[in-house]
Each structure stands twice: as structure tokens, then as C-alpha cells.
Design a protein around this motif. Sequence first.
Motif, mmCIF file in Angstrom:
data_model
loop_
_atom_site.group_PDB
_atom_site.id
_atom_site.type_symbol
_atom_site.label_atom_id
_atom_site.label_comp_id
_atom_site.label_asym_id
_atom_site.label_seq_id
_atom_site.Cartn_x
_atom_site.Cartn_y
_atom_site.Cartn_z
ATOM 1 N N LYS A 3 -35.490 21.001 18.253
ATOM 2 C CA LYS A 3 -34.125 20.876 17.752
ATOM 3 C C LYS A 3 -34.189 20.411 16.318
ATOM 4 C CE LYS A 3 -33.343 16.358 19.805
ATOM 5 N NZ LYS A 3 -32.542 15.538 20.633
ATOM 6 N N LEU A 5 -31.548 19.177 14.899
ATOM 7 C CA LEU A 5 -30.552 18.114 14.806
ATOM 8 C C LEU A 5 -31.145 16.854 15.433
ATOM 9 C CD1 LEU A 5 -27.535 20.250 16.024
ATOM 10 C CD2 LEU A 5 -28.162 19.731 13.675
ATOM 11 N N PHE A 10 -26.382 13.694 17.083
ATOM 12 C CA PHE A 10 -25.641 13.875 18.338
ATOM 13 C C PHE A 10 -24.823 12.627 18.670
ATOM 14 C CE2 PHE A 10 -28.742 17.273 18.916
ATOM 15 C CZ PHE A 10 -27.917 18.287 19.360
ATOM 16 N N ILE A 13 -21.637 12.498 16.366
ATOM 17 C CA ILE A 13 -20.497 13.354 16.718
ATOM 18 C C ILE A 13 -19.849 12.906 18.026
ATOM 19 C CG2 ILE A 13 -21.254 15.323 15.340
ATOM 20 C CD1 ILE A 13 -22.158 16.716 17.889
ATOM 21 N N THR A 27 -18.999 21.874 25.533
ATOM 22 C CA THR A 27 -20.004 22.450 24.642
ATOM 23 C C THR A 27 -19.965 23.971 24.755
ATOM 24 O OG1 THR A 27 -21.738 22.301 26.335
ATOM 25 C CG2 THR A 27 -21.581 20.481 24.775
ATOM 26 N N SER A 86 -28.603 24.704 15.101
ATOM 27 C CA SER A 86 -27.556 24.193 14.232
ATOM 28 C C SER A 86 -26.324 23.798 15.033
ATOM 29 C CB SER A 86 -27.172 25.285 13.219
ATOM 30 O OG SER A 86 -26.186 24.838 12.339
ATOM 31 N N TYR A 87 -25.583 22.895 14.437
ATOM 32 C CA TYR A 87 -24.246 22.562 14.912
ATOM 33 C C TYR A 87 -23.310 23.478 14.149
ATOM 34 C CZ TYR A 87 -20.138 19.569 15.717
ATOM 35 O OH TYR A 87 -18.907 19.068 16.072
ATOM 36 N N TRP A 89 -19.692 23.988 14.580
ATOM 37 C CA TRP A 89 -18.486 23.243 14.230
ATOM 38 C C TRP A 89 -17.796 22.850 15.511
ATOM 39 C CZ3 TRP A 89 -17.773 20.404 10.409
ATOM 40 C CH2 TRP A 89 -16.517 19.953 10.012
ATOM 41 N N TYR A 90 -16.640 22.224 15.374
ATOM 42 C CA TYR A 90 -15.840 21.870 16.545
ATOM 43 C C TYR A 90 -14.388 22.228 16.281
ATOM 44 C CZ TYR A 90 -13.803 17.819 14.165
ATOM 45 O OH TYR A 90 -13.116 17.016 13.298
ATOM 46 N N PHE A 104 -17.427 21.401 21.121
ATOM 47 C CA PHE A 104 -18.582 21.302 20.226
ATOM 48 C C PHE A 104 -19.362 22.614 20.319
ATOM 49 C CE2 PHE A 104 -17.668 16.995 21.651
ATOM 50 C CZ PHE A 104 -17.664 16.269 20.466
ATOM 51 N N PHE A 106 -22.720 24.953 19.249
ATOM 52 C CA PHE A 106 -24.108 24.894 18.795
ATOM 53 C C PHE A 106 -24.714 26.292 18.755
ATOM 54 C CE2 PHE A 106 -23.149 20.855 20.763
ATOM 55 C CZ PHE A 106 -23.607 19.948 19.821
#
Length: 157
Positions: A3, A5, A10, A13, A27, A86-87, A89-90, A104, A106
Motif C-alpha cells: 500500500k 498509503l 487511514f 481520514i 468503501t 491511491s485514495y 476521494w470521498y 471512501f 480507493f
Amino acid sequence: MKKFLTNDFFQAIENESKIDWIEKKVTWASIFIWDKILVCQRTKDEFMPWLVELPSWNVEMNESLIEWLVREVKEETWLNINCVYSYVWYFDYLSWSWKKARQFNFLVTCDEWNVLINPDEHESYYLIDLDTINDFNISEKTKEIIKISFAIKNGIH
């Protein structure tokens, strides 16, 4: 599993969602297969029947977002995440149960591509790209996340 991130990310967020009084966490996984994104179509008995969406799951209180994401991708699609890239967005919304929810999103890759969807949750699945995104019953918010996912992926590769 790799990962990009950190655990601190984590946690940050998740903490932000508590500050924002989020009651329900969900998610979504943007899963790329052969340069297309996997989407699933809800069954006729689900809330918003036949909606086409990214694979998604409600997060249980006793699990972190990453634990939940990995486990649920496996349960819903039989795919194993090998990397959370990657994240994306939300976005926030009011759930069907009138709870303030945060989705969320990913970008992940998996170590195999033999999709087997859970028939209790989804009727079928599709592999889509930006040329076919409008051919399906996909919400505008989901289209936005898919477009961002393609932009991120194109920056990665």
C-alpha cells in the motif's frame, strides 16, 4: 499486500469522518482489469435496483477502512487486493436509513482477474472505460469517481 498509503493516512481520514459526524462509512474500490474498471449491477431486490456501481461495502465499527476494503473485495468479487495505490476521494450523502454517510474511494489492483460476484448483492458485472461509461445506469457521483480513478491510474503508469 502493498500500500502506498500509510496507516497514519487511514487514521486521519477516519478521524476526519468522526469530526464531521459521519454515522455510516462505506468503501468503494476502483479495480482496474485490462485498463478497464470493474463495476457491478445491483439486483432487482436491492435499494436502487439495477444501479451499476463500483464494488462497495459498509464498514463495520470494529474494523479499519483498509481491513474492511481487503476483506470485502474478496467476499464480493473473489479478488485479492495486492496493492492499494491511491485514495481517490470521498463524498457524503444521506443513506436510505437517513444516516449521514461517507463514501471512501480507493484505487486498487488485484492479483488475479477471475471475477465471481456474490449473487445476493449483484446481478452481473461489467468492465467499462471512459468511452462506455454512459452506456450504463451509473450515478453522476460514481461517474466522477471513475473519471478521477482513470486520471490517477494514467498518472501511475
